[in-house]
Design a protein around this motif. Structure first.
Motif, PDB file in Angstrom:
ATOM      1  N   ALA A  40       0.854  -1.193   0.000  1.00  0.00           N
ATOM      2  CA  ALA A  40       0.000   0.000   0.000  1.00  0.00           C
ATOM      3  C   ALA A  40       0.887   1.239   0.000  1.00  0.00           C
ATOM      4  CB  ALA A  40      -0.911   0.007   1.219  1.00  0.00           C
ATOM      5  N   ASP A  41       1.921   1.190   0.821  1.00  0.00           N
ATOM      6  CA  ASP A  41       2.830   2.321   0.916  1.00  0.00           C
ATOM      7  C   ASP A  41       3.532   2.548  -0.423  1.00  0.00           C
ATOM      8  OD1 ASP A  41       3.910   4.391   2.329  1.00  0.00           O
ATOM      9  OD2 ASP A  41       5.645   3.249   3.007  1.00  0.00           O
ATOM     10  N   GLY A  42       3.932   1.453  -1.057  1.00  0.00           N
ATOM     11  CA  GLY A  42       4.612   1.563  -2.340  1.00  0.00           C
ATOM     12  C   GLY A  42       3.707   2.084  -3.445  1.00  0.00           C
ATOM     13  N   ILE A  43       2.479   1.558  -3.489  1.00  0.00           N
ATOM     14  CA  ILE A  43       1.534   2.002  -4.513  1.00  0.00           C
ATOM     15  C   ILE A  43       1.218   3.473  -4.293  1.00  0.00           C
ATOM     16  CG2 ILE A  43      -0.862   1.798  -5.295  1.00  0.00           C
ATOM     17  CD1 ILE A  43      -0.645  -1.199  -4.775  1.00  0.00           C
ATOM     18  N   HIS A  44       1.028   3.795  -3.025  1.00  0.00           N
ATOM     19  CA  HIS A  44       0.748   5.151  -2.619  1.00  0.00           C
ATOM     20  C   HIS A  44       1.893   6.064  -3.065  1.00  0.00           C
ATOM     21  CE1 HIS A  44      -0.102   7.822   1.075  1.00  0.00           C
ATOM     22  NE2 HIS A  44      -0.367   8.425  -0.051  1.00  0.00           N
ATOM     23  N   MET A  45       3.108   5.594  -2.859  1.00  0.00           N
ATOM     24  CA  MET A  45       4.267   6.359  -3.314  1.00  0.00           C
ATOM     25  C   MET A  45       4.267   6.507  -4.831  1.00  0.00           C
ATOM     26  SD  MET A  45       7.830   5.672  -1.531  1.00  0.00           S
ATOM     27  CE  MET A  45       8.396   6.801  -0.300  1.00  0.00           C
ATOM     28  N   GLY A  46       3.836   5.437  -5.502  1.00  0.00           N
ATOM     29  CA  GLY A  46       3.759   5.488  -6.959  1.00  0.00           C
ATOM     30  C   GLY A  46       2.809   6.581  -7.401  1.00  0.00           C
ATOM     31  N   GLY A  87      -4.868  14.989  -6.984  1.00  0.00           N
ATOM     32  CA  GLY A  87      -5.855  14.659  -5.950  1.00  0.00           C
ATOM     33  C   GLY A  87      -6.739  13.504  -6.410  1.00  0.00           C
ATOM     34  N   LEU A  88      -7.098  13.555  -7.689  1.00  0.00           N
ATOM     35  CA  LEU A  88      -7.947  12.527  -8.274  1.00  0.00           C
ATOM     36  C   LEU A  88      -7.232  11.178  -8.259  1.00  0.00           C
ATOM     37  CD1 LEU A  88     -10.747  12.705  -9.404  1.00  0.00           C
ATOM     38  CD2 LEU A  88      -9.792  12.963 -11.684  1.00  0.00           C
ATOM     39  N   MET A  89      -5.936  11.206  -8.599  1.00  0.00           N
ATOM     40  CA  MET A  89      -5.166   9.960  -8.606  1.00  0.00           C
ATOM     41  C   MET A  89      -5.092   9.355  -7.219  1.00  0.00           C
ATOM     42  SD  MET A  89      -1.828  10.633 -10.735  1.00  0.00           S
ATOM     43  CE  MET A  89      -1.892  11.286 -12.337  1.00  0.00           C
ATOM     44  N   LEU A  90      -4.835  10.218  -6.242  1.00  0.00           N
ATOM     45  CA  LEU A  90      -4.736   9.746  -4.869  1.00  0.00           C
ATOM     46  C   LEU A  90      -6.015   9.022  -4.475  1.00  0.00           C
ATOM     47  CD1 LEU A  90      -3.225  12.421  -2.506  1.00  0.00           C
ATOM     48  CD2 LEU A  90      -2.548  10.062  -2.776  1.00  0.00           C
ATOM     49  N   LEU A  91      -7.143   9.621  -4.838  1.00  0.00           N
ATOM     50  CA  LEU A  91      -8.436   9.073  -4.469  1.00  0.00           C
ATOM     51  C   LEU A  91      -8.598   7.669  -5.049  1.00  0.00           C
ATOM     52  CD1 LEU A  91     -10.978   9.877  -2.962  1.00  0.00           C
ATOM     53  CD2 LEU A  91     -11.903  10.771  -5.087  1.00  0.00           C
ATOM     54  N   ILE A  92      -8.253   7.533  -6.325  1.00  0.00           N
ATOM     55  CA  ILE A  92      -8.392   6.243  -6.992  1.00  0.00           C
ATOM     56  C   ILE A  92      -7.486   5.196  -6.334  1.00  0.00           C
ATOM     57  CG2 ILE A  92      -8.002   5.000  -9.165  1.00  0.00           C
ATOM     58  CD1 ILE A  92      -8.720   7.797 -10.527  1.00  0.00           C
ATOM     59  N   PHE A  93      -6.234   5.582  -6.074  1.00  0.00           N
ATOM     60  CA  PHE A  93      -5.301   4.638  -5.455  1.00  0.00           C
ATOM     61  C   PHE A  93      -5.767   4.212  -4.069  1.00  0.00           C
ATOM     62  CE2 PHE A  93      -2.184   6.041  -8.643  1.00  0.00           C
ATOM     63  CZ  PHE A  93      -1.733   4.792  -9.028  1.00  0.00           C
ATOM     64  N   ALA A  94      -6.312   5.168  -3.311  1.00  0.00           N
ATOM     65  CA  ALA A  94      -6.765   4.850  -1.959  1.00  0.00           C
ATOM     66  C   ALA A  94      -7.875   3.799  -2.015  1.00  0.00           C
ATOM     67  CB  ALA A  94      -7.266   6.111  -1.265  1.00  0.00           C
ATOM     68  N   ILE A  95      -8.774   3.941  -2.987  1.00  0.00           N
ATOM     69  CA  ILE A  95      -9.883   2.998  -3.098  1.00  0.00           C
ATOM     70  C   ILE A  95      -9.367   1.611  -3.486  1.00  0.00           C
ATOM     71  CG2 ILE A  95     -11.981   2.453  -4.410  1.00  0.00           C
ATOM     72  CD1 ILE A  95     -12.382   5.610  -4.467  1.00  0.00           C
ATOM     73  N   VAL A  96      -8.371   1.591  -4.389  1.00  0.00           N
ATOM     74  CA  VAL A  96      -7.762   0.315  -4.791  1.00  0.00           C
ATOM     75  C   VAL A  96      -7.157  -0.389  -3.568  1.00  0.00           C
ATOM     76  CG1 VAL A  96      -5.860  -0.729  -6.091  1.00  0.00           C
ATOM     77  CG2 VAL A  96      -7.309   1.011  -7.161  1.00  0.00           C
ATOM     78  N   ILE A  97      -6.434   0.371  -2.742  1.00  0.00           N
ATOM     79  CA  ILE A  97      -5.810  -0.213  -1.555  1.00  0.00           C
ATOM     80  C   ILE A  97      -6.880  -0.772  -0.616  1.00  0.00           C
ATOM     81  CG2 ILE A  97      -4.490   0.278   0.551  1.00  0.00           C
ATOM     82  CD1 ILE A  97      -2.947   2.397  -1.111  1.00  0.00           C
ATOM     83  N   MET A  98      -7.985  -0.032  -0.442  1.00  0.00           N
ATOM     84  CA  MET A  98      -9.039  -0.500   0.458  1.00  0.00           C
ATOM     85  C   MET A  98      -9.617  -1.824  -0.019  1.00  0.00           C
ATOM     86  SD  MET A  98     -11.153   2.872   1.488  1.00  0.00           S
ATOM     87  CE  MET A  98     -12.274   2.110   2.638  1.00  0.00           C
TER      88      MET A  98
END
Length: 219
Positions: A40-46, A87-98
């Motif tokens: 999650a941390d890595g994807i988030h960093m990505g 901001g939009l990207m962050l939102l999408i990634f956060a949902i993927v991680i969840m």
């Protein structure tokens, strides 16, 4: 182009490079150690490499554009658009991680803790270094540097939660704490990305009058 923006461009470039290297390391180890929080941390960093990369690009575009007499638009809009996109990207990634984390709750796996914790700590150190690099004067800030800064801080938070989650999971042998850490991270990311979307969206839609225009435009 103020000299602040110029130094932001340079700093942003360094942060992009630093973060990109760390991200690759975290994703590789996240997969090999099977740690959800680390992945999650890595994807988030990505997502941040993309986002901060956008910020860096935005500064370059603004610099080029401000030299161009034909351009009559508001170059701050470019910075806000970049902030909005990230901001939009962050939102999408956060949902993927969840989604991933919830699946993981049903199918727990064995995690290689010591390696995962080591890598998470490296990630945290990089984030803290980046945060210092991106620390900006508030009165001279724009949505773009703020977005980049928030990305790095959000990253540091997920690194901390990954470290704590992994440590707790290792000590008590409860793998799902790693998953909970990933979930908490994604909630934080969602909250921040929505704030960023609101703020930068307002500028894009001219909802609030530009308060950034107190410095005369230099041609």
């Amino acid at each position: 182009m103020s000299e602040y923006k110029h130094s932001y461009e340079r700093k942003t470039m360094w942060v992009v490079l630093l973060t990109a290297v760390t991200m690759v390391v975290e994703i590789v180890f996240g997969l090999s150690t099977k740690s959800m929080a680390l992945l999650a941390d890595g994807i988030h960093m990505g997502s941040h490499v993309l986002a901060i990369g956008l910020s860096w690009l935005a500064y370059i575009i603004v610099r080029k554009v401000s030299k161009n007499e034909k351009f009559t638009g508001d170059s701050n809009k470019i910075l806000s658009l970049s902030g909005y996109s990230s901001g939009l990207m962050l939102l999408i990634f956060a949902i993927v991680i969840m989604v991933e984390a919830i699946e993981r709750l049903y199918n727990p796996v064995d995690i290689v803790y010591k390696e995962a914790i080591m890598v998470a700590i490296i990630g945290l150190v990089v984030n803290i270094a980046s945060a210092f690099l991106l620390h900006h004067n508030h009165e001279h800030s724009d949505h773009n540097i703020r977005a980049a800064y928030l990305h790095v801080i959000a990253d540091a938070l997920t690194s901390v939660s990954a470290i704590l989650g992994l440590a707790a999971a290792m000590i008590w042998d409860i793998p799902f704490i790693d998953t909970i850490a990933a979930l908490i991270s994604s909630f934080v990311i969602i909250k921040w990305s929505i704030g960023l979307l609101k703020d930068s969206g307002k500028v894009l839609l001219d909802i609030e009058h530009h308060h950034e225009n107190h410095e005369p435009h230099h041609h």
